[in-house]
Design a protein around this motif. Structure first.
Motif, PDB file in Angstrom:
ATOM      1  N   ASP A 108       0.856  -1.191   0.000  1.00  0.00           N
ATOM      2  CA  ASP A 108       0.000   0.000   0.000  1.00  0.00           C
ATOM      3  C   ASP A 108       0.891   1.239   0.000  1.00  0.00           C
ATOM      4  O   ASP A 108       2.012   1.216   0.520  1.00  0.00           O
ATOM      5  N   ILE A 109       0.356   2.311  -0.567  1.00  0.00           N
ATOM      6  CA  ILE A 109       1.158   3.529  -0.680  1.00  0.00           C
ATOM      7  C   ILE A 109       0.432   4.697  -0.024  1.00  0.00           C
ATOM      8  O   ILE A 109      -0.770   4.883  -0.218  1.00  0.00           O
ATOM      9  N   VAL A 110       1.184   5.459   0.771  1.00  0.00           N
ATOM     10  CA  VAL A 110       0.671   6.741   1.249  1.00  0.00           C
ATOM     11  C   VAL A 110       1.398   7.806   0.451  1.00  0.00           C
ATOM     12  O   VAL A 110       2.624   7.927   0.525  1.00  0.00           O
ATOM     13  N   GLU A 165       8.490  18.107   9.221  1.00  0.00           N
ATOM     14  CA  GLU A 165       9.620  17.276   8.840  1.00  0.00           C
ATOM     15  C   GLU A 165       9.115  15.940   8.321  1.00  0.00           C
ATOM     16  O   GLU A 165       8.208  15.344   8.905  1.00  0.00           O
ATOM     17  N   ARG A 166       9.743  15.470   7.251  1.00  0.00           N
ATOM     18  CA  ARG A 166       9.281  14.210   6.669  1.00  0.00           C
ATOM     19  C   ARG A 166       9.483  13.042   7.622  1.00  0.00           C
ATOM     20  O   ARG A 166       8.663  12.125   7.667  1.00  0.00           O
ATOM     21  N   ASP A 167      10.583  13.097   8.374  1.00  0.00           N
ATOM     22  CA  ASP A 167      10.837  11.990   9.301  1.00  0.00           C
ATOM     23  C   ASP A 167       9.726  11.893  10.337  1.00  0.00           C
ATOM     24  O   ASP A 167       9.246  10.808  10.674  1.00  0.00           O
ATOM     25  N   GLU A 168       9.356  13.062  10.829  1.00  0.00           N
ATOM     26  CA  GLU A 168       8.295  13.108  11.840  1.00  0.00           C
ATOM     27  C   GLU A 168       6.981  12.603  11.234  1.00  0.00           C
ATOM     28  O   GLU A 168       6.225  11.843  11.846  1.00  0.00           O
ATOM     29  N   PHE A 169       6.744  13.018  10.003  1.00  0.00           N
ATOM     30  CA  PHE A 169       5.539  12.616   9.293  1.00  0.00           C
ATOM     31  C   PHE A 169       5.521  11.092   9.099  1.00  0.00           C
ATOM     32  O   PHE A 169       4.505  10.429   9.336  1.00  0.00           O
ATOM     33  N   SER A 170       6.673  10.548   8.700  1.00  0.00           N
ATOM     34  CA  SER A 170       6.762   9.099   8.480  1.00  0.00           C
ATOM     35  C   SER A 170       6.484   8.316   9.763  1.00  0.00           C
ATOM     36  O   SER A 170       5.813   7.280   9.740  1.00  0.00           O
ATOM     37  N   LEU A 171       6.996   8.849  10.875  1.00  0.00           N
ATOM     38  CA  LEU A 171       6.757   8.159  12.148  1.00  0.00           C
ATOM     39  C   LEU A 171       5.269   8.094  12.458  1.00  0.00           C
ATOM     40  O   LEU A 171       4.745   7.069  12.910  1.00  0.00           O
ATOM     41  N   LEU A 172       4.584   9.204  12.204  1.00  0.00           N
ATOM     42  CA  LEU A 172       3.137   9.228  12.444  1.00  0.00           C
ATOM     43  C   LEU A 172       2.413   8.245  11.525  1.00  0.00           C
ATOM     44  O   LEU A 172       1.475   7.560  11.931  1.00  0.00           O
ATOM     45  N   ILE A 178       5.796   5.217   1.866  1.00  0.00           N
ATOM     46  CA  ILE A 178       5.436   6.610   2.201  1.00  0.00           C
ATOM     47  C   ILE A 178       6.192   7.503   1.219  1.00  0.00           C
ATOM     48  O   ILE A 178       7.395   7.709   1.345  1.00  0.00           O
ATOM     49  N   LEU A 179       5.494   7.989   0.244  1.00  0.00           N
ATOM     50  CA  LEU A 179       6.155   8.629  -0.889  1.00  0.00           C
ATOM     51  C   LEU A 179       5.550   9.988  -1.219  1.00  0.00           C
ATOM     52  O   LEU A 179       4.369  10.236  -0.971  1.00  0.00           O
ATOM     53  N   ASP A 180       6.379  10.814  -1.809  1.00  0.00           N
ATOM     54  CA  ASP A 180       5.942  12.167  -2.136  1.00  0.00           C
ATOM     55  C   ASP A 180       5.925  12.349  -3.660  1.00  0.00           C
ATOM     56  O   ASP A 180       6.558  11.578  -4.394  1.00  0.00           O
TER      57      ASP A 180
END
Lengths: 288, 373
Positions: free
Chosen positions: B227-229, B244-251, B263-265
């Motif tokens: 699955d992709i976010v 921050e992307r790292d923080e976002f990824s953790l969430l 988790i992709l942009d």
């Protein structure tokens, strides 16, 4: 140009098929040539939306339907995929169209493995007098496909994750093909011979579709000059015709040349495509 | 058998770019030859058909004869993004305009980009291309959970529009109605469709809003591998504070059980006619029809690879306006990627600091908060 989309559930002999029919509202009461578009391997009616929009806007009624157990917008369980079943389903849809559309101008656009099924169906049943049998990126030589794909047809052909080892019973698929005469070249040649004059092929040179090889299949026929319809070998054209207006236009023009001579093609515009896509989705989503 | 030989269906640009073999496997020579042909063709088209652009070129002392070979590409005059906020730049007749596309218009500054059929078709093809080449997602390969509105509600707002047209290529479901994210419906839909490959798409502020809903209701999702976010639309909140992307990824991992590689942009701006997708190594891959030149902020000289500078674009896919842009972004151009795909990748670092240059995401975020309040 408003289109009337209808969800049709075709039930017969324990088989259920969900189909979407579409024609221009302004032609609601007219009898139009019908084009059946079965979804290709691993694809759904959604794949054929743009192509059907082109055809509908240019005077055709289009019936699209999915593979096994589909609700029209989802893929189907591949473990049930057998060419004999696909052939049976095509027969049911064809008869349904004959009954409901009151026309014998019933053509087909069949892609990949479905092309082989369409050749058998239209060839054997001789239901091709007023029809165009259009094959799109066809896979005709199933035996060759089996050989090349090294027992994993679904991985080779489709968009299928084969990590699930239970997804496909290869042996049963082959047995079914053998039993129903899908593998022999003699059968293929004979069936092609029956539909030859009304046959259109849109193809691209591929590992399992070699132009030279196909040419040999047609060697029995010498009177090339009498061909009614053309064959096309496409360069740089993928199966992604859901966003390829140019290919959709070519296919539509071909059908128009057969049924509506001297008529200019109407090309659906971007915003209209968006609008109609939404309309179809709203009117045809099946809630099981 | 009579077979017409190698029929090319459609214009050469479209066939080669969108219908050929994987162009993200091309070597440097192939990319160079392609860019020399199609970007120079695009330049000639816009120079000949856009009065505004021709004047712009003349002011830069560049004429048709100055752009002939690949080495000349860096000389193609690039329009600062801000120009689109003040004048209409067109290479077509107004009667051929199909869609006026606007940026978010934060603080009243709106970019107006006019697209015709060809340009919109190619935009859609760029999306289809990216999904297939980067994620191996073909037409029915996944179900899209779009935290944005449908096409009608998206109207002219670019980011919302671009996500809504995914309906054409994928089985997409939109979850913003009258500006309000339907959090409960999103949660239920994801849970009820766990057997399908899901692509959850939204601007970071919307995804954060949805996470807050999950938090408030003691809920968590359980995404599966594959699955992709997908985020797009910018990384600043309405406050202007960078997420921050790292923080976002953790969430995402905590509340979605999302896989790091999923988790992709993606990057796009209203003036650019291509969506640039990120691979699972977090590199944004440029298709050959988009050439990025990184320029020195003071001299505007091409500074090449691995150096921070202003990102500028030569996008050959636009027919209706010259998509030769000097952006407001600072970034770095890199070569190739550990994912195995060839070609250039671009890394966006930050915006050039200007009050008026905030992203579409801010607009969505502030709109959303207004509704919530």
């Amino acid at each position: 140009m408003e289109i009337s989309f209808k969800l049709q559930i075709i039930r017969n002999e324990g088989i259920e098929i969900t189909a979407i029919s579409g024609k221009l509202e302004s032609s609601e009461n007219e009898i139009l040539p019908v084009i059946i578009i079965p979804s290709g391997f691993g694809s759904t009616v959604k794949d054929n939306f743009l192509l059907s929009l082109f055809l509908i806007n240019n005077g055709f009624e289009v019936i699209r339907y999915d593979g096994i157990n589909s609700n029209c917008f989802n893929t189907w369980p591949n473990r049930e995929y057998r060419l004999s079943k696909i052939l049976r389903r095509l027969d049911l849809v064809y008869k349904h169209v004959e009954d409901t559309c009151k026309t014998d101008k019933i053509s087909i656009i069949a892609s990949d493995i479905l092309a082989r099924v369409a050749v058998k169906y239209f060839g054997k049943s001789k239901k091709n007098r007023n029809s165009v049998v259009s094959l799109l990126f066809p896979i005709l030589e199933i035996d060759k496909l089996v050989e090349i794909s090294n027992n994993s047809i679904f991985k080779y052909v489709g968009r299928v994750d084969t990590s699930d080892s239970d997804i496909f019973n290869h042996t049963e698929f082959i047995q079914d093909c053998q039993k129903n005469n899908f593998l022999t070249k003699t059968a293929l040649n004979e069936e092609l011979k029956d539909i030859y004059d009304n046959l259109v092929i849109f193809a691209q040179e591929e590992e399992y579709f070699e132009i030279n090889h196909l040419s040999k299949l047609f060697d029995y026929k010498e009177d090339y000059k009498n061909l009614k319809l053309m064959r096309f070998v496409l360069r740089n054209t993928t199966r992604s015709f859901q966003v390829n207006k140019y290919l959709c236009a070519e296919i539509t023009k071909l059908f128009m040349s057969y049924y509506y001579k001297d008529k200019e093609i109407r090309v659906p515009q971007f915003e209209y495509i968006l609008y109609t896509n939404k309309k179809e989705k709203n009117s045809c989503r099946r809630q099981d | 058998m009579k077979l017409s030989d190698n029929t090319l269906v459609g214009p050469e640009f479209d066939c080669v770019s969108f219908q050929g073999d994987s162009i993200l496997a091309w070597n440097d020579e192939q990319v160079s030859a392609y860019q020399e042909k199609f970007i120079i063709e695009a330049f000639r088209h816009h120079y000949s058909n856009s009065e505004e652009y021709r004047k712009f070129c003349e002011n830069s002392n560049i004429g048709l004869d100055d752009i002939k070979i690949k080495a000349d590409l860096v000389k193609i005059p690039q329009i600062p993004s801000a120009i689109f906020k003040s004048i209409d730049v067109l290479s077509i007749d107004r009667k051929d305009i199909v869609k006026r596309c606007t940026s978010s218009g934060t603080h009243g500054l709106i970019s107006n980009i006019y697209r015709d059929e060809i340009t919109l078709d190619r935009l859609l093809n760029s999306i289809s291309f990216g999904l297939k080449e980067l994620y191996d997602i073909d037409i029915n390969g996944c179900t899209v959970v779009n935290l944005g509105p449908d096409t009608d509600e998206a109207a002219d707002i670019w980011f919302a529009y671009i996500t809504s047209i995914l309906n054409l290529v994928l089985d997409a479901h939109n979850f913003m109605v009258k500006g309000e994210l339907q959090c409960e419906a999103v949660y239920n839909f994801i849970n009820n469709n766990s057997d399908k490959k899901l692509l959850i798409l939204g601007a970071p502020p919307l995804l954060l809003h949805f996470i807050n809903y999950l938090k408030d209701n003691g809920l968590k999702l359980n995404l599966k591998k594959g699955d992709i976010v997908k985020t797009a639309g910018g990384w600043k909140k309405h406050t202007g504070i960078m997420i921050e992307r790292d923080e976002f990824s953790l969430l995402m991992k905590e509340y979605f059980n999302a896989d790091e590689e999923g988790i992709l942009d993606a990057f796009n701006q209203v003036e650019l006619n291509t969506v640039v997708f990120e691979c699972n190594k977090k590199s944004k891959h440029l298709p050959p029809w988009v050439k990025v030149i990184v320029r020195d902020p003071y001299t505007l000289e091409d500074i090449g690879y691995e150096k921070l500078g202003i990102l500028s674009y030569l996008d050959a896919s636009s027919n209706s306006y010259p998509c030769f842009l000097l952006s407001d972004d600072l970034g770095i151009l890199k070569k190739d990627c550990s994912c195995g795909r060839s070609g250039d990748v671009v890394q966006l670092v930050r915006r050039v600091k200007k009050v008026e240059a905030k992203g579409c995401a801010i607009k969505i975020d502030s709109n959303l908060l207004r509704r919530v309040k």
